[in-house]
Design an enzyme around this catalytic site. Structure first.
Site, short mmCIF file in Angstrom:
data_model
loop_
_atom_site.label_atom_id
_atom_site.label_comp_id
_atom_site.label_asym_id
_atom_site.label_seq_id
_atom_site.Cartn_x
_atom_site.Cartn_y
_atom_site.Cartn_z
N ASP A 136 3.93 -27.24 -55.11
CA ASP A 136 4.27 -25.90 -54.64
C ASP A 136 3.61 -25.61 -53.29
O ASP A 136 3.98 -24.65 -52.61
CB ASP A 136 3.75 -24.84 -55.64
CG ASP A 136 4.83 -24.35 -56.59
OD1 ASP A 136 5.99 -24.24 -56.16
OD2 ASP A 136 4.50 -24.08 -57.75
N LYS A 174 14.89 -26.16 -62.39
CA LYS A 174 14.03 -27.21 -61.82
C LYS A 174 14.20 -28.51 -62.60
O LYS A 174 14.27 -29.60 -62.01
CB LYS A 174 12.56 -26.75 -61.81
CG LYS A 174 12.29 -25.70 -60.73
CD LYS A 174 10.96 -24.98 -60.86
CE LYS A 174 10.88 -23.85 -59.82
NZ LYS A 174 9.71 -23.01 -59.93
N GLN A 198 4.58 -22.45 -63.35
CA GLN A 198 5.51 -21.37 -63.03
C GLN A 198 4.78 -20.03 -63.04
O GLN A 198 4.07 -19.69 -63.99
CB GLN A 198 6.66 -21.37 -64.06
CG GLN A 198 7.78 -20.40 -63.75
CD GLN A 198 8.53 -20.72 -62.46
OE1 GLN A 198 8.67 -21.87 -62.08
NE2 GLN A 198 9.02 -19.70 -61.78
N1 GUN Z 1 7.70 -18.07 -59.35
C1 GUN Z 1 8.60 -17.61 -58.45
N2 GUN Z 1 8.75 -18.50 -57.44
C2 GUN Z 1 7.93 -19.53 -57.71
C3 GUN Z 1 7.64 -20.75 -57.04
O1 GUN Z 1 8.17 -21.06 -55.97
N3 GUN Z 1 6.74 -21.57 -57.66
C4 GUN Z 1 6.13 -21.23 -58.83
N4 GUN Z 1 5.24 -22.10 -59.33
N5 GUN Z 1 6.37 -20.10 -59.47
C5 GUN Z 1 7.27 -19.26 -58.92
#
Ligand code: GUN
Length: 304
Positions: free
Chosen positions: A134, A67, A111
């Site tokens: 998200d 990211k 996350q």
């Molecule tokens: N963990 C696995 N996929 C995601 C996601 O799309 N967003 C977040 N914040 N955590 C994750």
């Protein structure tokens, strides 16, 4: 938000029945990069994403690194807040509270999964809905269900882009989503419905899955079981989107679909890897830009 529910002709990223997620992703990132530059020119700063990670889950660390790299690629600022596994709920809430009011932060991503003992819902609910890139906050999920403008959830929005890349219109089509998670199954069902699909959401208790699947013009597999879907589930010519990210019996990365079996029958399919995977972070970037623009416009309207 960008209209991904289009009826466009097939994009160059779709050839030989394979939907190239990397190429769709690259096309969208080019646009995001240009828009980020335009944002910087008018606002005096780059769009900024705060990424919060707690603990040392190896997969989460890789996601967070990807990211951050993606932010750099499109000209965003990214700030990482790495906290120990024994961080308290109060500390996390206090960090999020600070980021919510930080005028230099547009998007906040926590996350998941969070370390045991931390109430994920409580943490997600603490993120300001206007920075919830998200699209996990109940306010944004509610907007999505009501068809109101706002963030689109990342993986589901990526899926809609991939379907659009095939030139397939969702309108009036039988769509089957296998899986009902909050991150993929439920929200992608909402997006397909918003695009005028006739949507069925199947799950582990569904009776007669194969018969339902054989009637699906668009099939989204988000189950998390390696190669569970073979040709016997597929309507000839169907568009198949494979969200699975599993290991097969040889430890090789594979989807929820048995690609070799499904490929000859379907009309289009996403590979694993290289299908849905690359899209999720690209949609996160798009949401972060959307957050930056929305916050900037709101500030301007408020005369600040
Ligand atoms: N963990 C696995 N996929 C995601 C996601 O799309 N967003 C977040 N914040 N955590 C994750």
């Amino acid at each position: 938000m960008t209209d991904v529910l289009n009826e466009a002709a097939a994009a160059p990223e779709f050839s030989g029945k394979i939907i190239n997620g990397k190429a769709v992703s690259a096309r969208i990132r080019t646009v995001v990069r240009e828009q980020a530059l335009a944002f910087e020119e008018k606002s005096g700063r780059k769009p900024a994403l705060a990424v919060v990670i707690a603990g040392d889950d190896p997969a989460s660390k890789i996601y967070v690194r990807n990211k951050k790299n993606a932010c750099a690629e499109v000209g965003f600022t990214s700030l990482e807040f790495a906290l120990p596994a024994d961080v308290s709920e109060e500390e996390l809430l206090s960090l999020i509270g600070g980021l919510n009011v930080d005028a230099n932060i547009d998007g906040i991503l926590v996350q998941l999964p969070l370390p045991r003992g931390i109430d994920e819902k409580k943490i997600i609910n603490a993120i300001s809905p206007e920075k919830d890139v998200d699209c996990f906050h109940p306010v944004n999920v509610g907007r999505l269900c009501c068809g109101d403008p706002g963030f689109l959830p990342c993986t589901p929005a990526g899926i809609m882009e991939l379907i659009a890349a095939t030139g397939t219109s969702v309108r009036g089509k039988n769509c089957l989503v296998i899986g009902r998670s909050n991150i993929v199954g439920k929200p992608v069902s909402m997006l397909l419905l918003a695009a005028d699909g006739t949507v069925t959401t199947a799950h582990s208790k569904t009776v007669g899955l194969k018969e339902i699947a054989r009637n699906a013009d668009i099939l989204v597999a988000a189950v998390g079981r390696a190669k569970m879907i073979d040709a016997s589930f597929i309507k000839p010519g169907a568009v198949v989107i494979d969200v699975g990210m599993n290991r097969d019996e040889n430890g090789k990365l594979c989807g929820d679909c048995d690609f070799e079996s499904v490929f000859p029958v379907c009309g289009a399919i996403t590979p694993v890897p290289g299908g849905v995977g690359p899209m999720t972070i690209t949609m996160l970037l798009r949401n972060t830009l959307y957050a930056a623009e929305s916050i900037f416009e709101k500030k301007k309207a408020g005369g600040e």
